[in-house]
Enzyme design. Sequence first.
Site, PDB file in Angstrom:
ATOM      1  N   LYS A  43       0.835  -1.203   0.000  1.00 23.14           N
ATOM      2  CA  LYS A  43       0.000   0.000   0.000  1.00 23.14           C
ATOM      3  C   LYS A  43       0.866   1.249   0.000  1.00 23.14           C
ATOM      4  O   LYS A  43       2.068   1.191   0.274  1.00 23.14           O
ATOM      5  CB  LYS A  43      -0.923   0.001   1.220  1.00 23.14           C
ATOM      6  CG  LYS A  43      -0.188   0.037   2.552  1.00 23.14           C
ATOM      7  CD  LYS A  43      -1.161   0.020   3.724  1.00 23.14           C
ATOM      8  CE  LYS A  43      -0.410   0.088   5.056  1.00 23.14           C
ATOM      9  NZ  LYS A  43      -1.329   0.158   6.214  1.00 23.14           N
ATOM     10  N   TYR A  96      16.916  30.203   6.650  1.00 28.92           N
ATOM     11  CA  TYR A  96      15.911  31.019   7.324  1.00 28.92           C
ATOM     12  C   TYR A  96      16.167  31.102   8.830  1.00 28.92           C
ATOM     13  O   TYR A  96      16.365  30.092   9.494  1.00 28.92           O
ATOM     14  CB  TYR A  96      14.515  30.436   7.084  1.00 28.92           C
ATOM     15  CG  TYR A  96      14.086  30.467   5.651  1.00 28.92           C
ATOM     16  CD1 TYR A  96      13.916  31.673   4.981  1.00 28.92           C
ATOM     17  CD2 TYR A  96      13.846  29.288   4.954  1.00 28.92           C
ATOM     18  CE1 TYR A  96      13.513  31.705   3.655  1.00 28.92           C
ATOM     19  CE2 TYR A  96      13.442  29.306   3.629  1.00 28.92           C
ATOM     20  CZ  TYR A  96      13.284  30.520   2.993  1.00 28.92           C
ATOM     21  OH  TYR A  96      12.884  30.553   1.674  1.00 28.92           O
TER      22      TYR A  96
END
EC number: 5.1.1.1
Length: 348
Positions: A34, A243
């Site tokens: 899956k 940042y």
Amino acid sequence: MWNKWAEVSRMNLKNNVELIRQKLPDLEPIAVVKDDAYGHDAAVVVPELLKNGITKFAVVYAKDALMLSEFGAEWILVLDDPPLSNMCSEYEKRGIRFCITDSKWLSDGLLELPIKFHLFVDVGMHREGVPWYETNTIREICKVVGNRLEGICSHLSNGLSDSQALATEEERFREVLSIAPEGLMVHLSNSASLYNAKFPYATHFRPGISLYGYGYPGLKPVLSLKARVIHEHILEPGEGLSYGWTWRATEPTHVVTVPVGYGDGYNRKLSNKAIAGSKAGNLQQIGTVTMDFTMFEAPKNVTVGDEIVLMGEWEGGHFWADEMAQLVGTIPYEVLTSINPRVPRVLV
């Protein structure tokens, strides 16, 4: 030449299949592929599993089952998605069967469709399935489906053998087995089967994360994440980078940039914590991980075009999905399935 990619190791996948078979020789595996084979790319993984003798597969959604058949799979179990009445001939042709996960399928008429089913019983996970205590409903489902009922299954909330939850859930499952038809495929355990006692009534089990190298000694991680240096420069003392300047140089520092960031699934919480590998050994990640780029402190002999191992192993070190997960407070499943499909998967 790619500047970022993920490598799928056929040898490690083979090792894991062999170890699982050695540990549970009496149970046939239904390989859980899956979520695009836990982020490894089902188009790459399924053919390799077939080569290693795996013939049964499980996914969550019917559309994924249809896709798996294109990769060579001929027996596919849909774990939690109702069938479409106008697709029954296609399901049958492609070897697709469905788990009955809701008693409402009776009133909806879905159980009269001419396809194979597995009865999924909820014994304690309380996520999906027909509750174990609805014995009349279970009997009715078995009656309506008849010889199209191929199997009976469940999913354990805690598969460890010393778990009280396991004992309770197994007792509930046994109660359901006592009223179910004989001769069915029986499967209720996943990769935790490698740890707990074998269930004497089980015929199959559903390995998931263990196939991909996590959760049991001797398993080998299958997926590595790599990138090439695209930029390098010297950061002077007192300068920060990325940042917020969450990291600042105290001496002249050689910094390299790789084109992988949280947009690729490289978690932002790895900022100033992660390590990576290079021809010079370990590298320390520095500064805030950005959407598409991440920076590392590196020796001067690491230069543009060099390969960097962001997840995997290298001479003198390693940094696998479980180690990443520990740093960011999650599990390796999430790390693996978070790697963006835009990162090419390559079989090696």
